[in-house]
Design a protein around this motif. Sequence first.
Motif, PDB file in Angstrom:
ATOM      1  N   THR A  65      -8.282  -4.888  13.523  1.00  0.00           N
ATOM      2  CA  THR A  65      -9.138  -6.042  13.245  1.00  0.00           C
ATOM      3  C   THR A  65     -10.206  -6.190  14.318  1.00  0.00           C
ATOM      4  O   THR A  65     -11.384  -6.444  14.019  1.00  0.00           O
ATOM      5  CB  THR A  65      -8.289  -7.320  13.166  1.00  0.00           C
ATOM      6  N   THR A  66      -9.817  -6.021  15.579  1.00  0.00           N
ATOM      7  CA  THR A  66     -10.783  -6.128  16.674  1.00  0.00           C
ATOM      8  C   THR A  66     -11.834  -5.030  16.599  1.00  0.00           C
ATOM      9  O   THR A  66     -13.041  -5.282  16.795  1.00  0.00           O
ATOM     10  CB  THR A  66     -10.046  -6.063  18.019  1.00  0.00           C
ATOM     11  N   VAL A 119     -14.457  -4.031   4.512  1.00  0.00           N
ATOM     12  CA  VAL A 119     -13.183  -3.693   3.869  1.00  0.00           C
ATOM     13  C   VAL A 119     -12.103  -3.461   4.913  1.00  0.00           C
ATOM     14  O   VAL A 119     -10.953  -3.911   4.765  1.00  0.00           O
ATOM     15  CB  VAL A 119     -13.356  -2.468   2.949  1.00  0.00           C
ATOM     16  N   GLY A 120     -12.438  -2.750   5.989  1.00  0.00           N
ATOM     17  CA  GLY A 120     -11.466  -2.527   7.054  1.00  0.00           C
ATOM     18  C   GLY A 120     -11.050  -3.825   7.731  1.00  0.00           C
ATOM     19  O   GLY A 120      -9.870  -4.024   8.038  1.00  0.00           O
ATOM     20  N   SER A 123      -8.775  -5.746   5.216  1.00  0.00           N
ATOM     21  CA  SER A 123      -7.473  -5.097   5.050  1.00  0.00           C
ATOM     22  C   SER A 123      -6.588  -5.298   6.271  1.00  0.00           C
ATOM     23  O   SER A 123      -5.380  -5.552   6.144  1.00  0.00           O
ATOM     24  CB  SER A 123      -7.665  -3.607   4.781  1.00  0.00           C
ATOM     25  N   SER A 124      -7.162  -5.192   7.468  1.00  0.00           N
ATOM     26  CA  SER A 124      -6.366  -5.386   8.668  1.00  0.00           C
ATOM     27  C   SER A 124      -5.903  -6.839   8.795  1.00  0.00           C
ATOM     28  O   SER A 124      -4.783  -7.097   9.249  1.00  0.00           O
ATOM     29  CB  SER A 124      -7.167  -4.979   9.903  1.00  0.00           C
ATOM     30  N   MET A 125      -6.741  -7.784   8.369  1.00  0.00           N
ATOM     31  CA  MET A 125      -6.313  -9.179   8.394  1.00  0.00           C
ATOM     32  C   MET A 125      -5.209  -9.440   7.375  1.00  0.00           C
ATOM     33  O   MET A 125      -4.267 -10.197   7.634  1.00  0.00           O
ATOM     34  CB  MET A 125      -7.507 -10.102   8.133  1.00  0.00           C
ATOM     35  N   MET A 126      -5.301  -8.804   6.208  1.00  0.00           N
ATOM     36  CA  MET A 126      -4.247  -8.946   5.208  1.00  0.00           C
ATOM     37  C   MET A 126      -2.936  -8.343   5.710  1.00  0.00           C
ATOM     38  O   MET A 126      -1.859  -8.900   5.487  1.00  0.00           O
ATOM     39  CB  MET A 126      -4.666  -8.272   3.909  1.00  0.00           C
ATOM     40  N   MET A 127      -3.027  -7.220   6.410  1.00  0.00           N
ATOM     41  CA  MET A 127      -1.820  -6.616   6.973  1.00  0.00           C
ATOM     42  C   MET A 127      -1.216  -7.520   8.035  1.00  0.00           C
ATOM     43  O   MET A 127       0.014  -7.701   8.092  1.00  0.00           O
ATOM     44  CB  MET A 127      -2.171  -5.249   7.563  1.00  0.00           C
TER      45      MET A 127
END
Length: 205
Positions: A65-66, A119-120, A123-127
């Motif tokens: 995310t970062t 998108v990345g 997706s990382s926030m959803m994970m």
Amino acid sequence: MDHQRVHPNGAPAGDLEMGHHAVVYPPLPAQPAQPVNQERLGGHHPDNWGGNDANTLLVVATLITTLTYQLGTSIPGGYWQQDVPRSPQDNTVMYLAGDPIMRDLHRPRYYVFMGASWVGFASSMMMTLSLLVRMPVASRHVRWSFVVAYSSLVLTFVVSQPKTHLSLDIIMWAAVLAFLWIIISLHPDRRARVIQDLCCSGRDN
């Protein structure tokens, strides 16, 4: 006279002073330890994706995310520092100060780059959210979130490189996406067989 039977490991029952005699059973045979079936208990093989620790994956998701946030705010080429007129004699502005240079000079590459970074990031926030609400590590939702977020980092990197063909960059991203899904989804034995077939098929021919 009453006789009371007790287990040797149990507390003494009855009152011996009142004439009650305790008959002690022989010790029970030790039960052999039963092997733990990981699949029956809902566990996973340590070599599988499900064997990962949720806290470790949470750290990885936070790092992705970062990175995606920094990529989205640091567009390759930077921004126009001042307005650029169309010509010295023309007062109209062709490029505005603060606009991304990549968007004005390489528009298709810019949109692919920004799409991959968004998108990345999502997706990382959803994970991260899935792991925080204790969703199983081996669930399809967590695995897909990781694969999409991680492969998006690859896409943003290759798109930011100069003099690369955009279609080849997208093909490389799709290959990385498929490879990551094979790595984290297949059983270790089947995974090794698939990788061996992919790497050694050309050598055998």
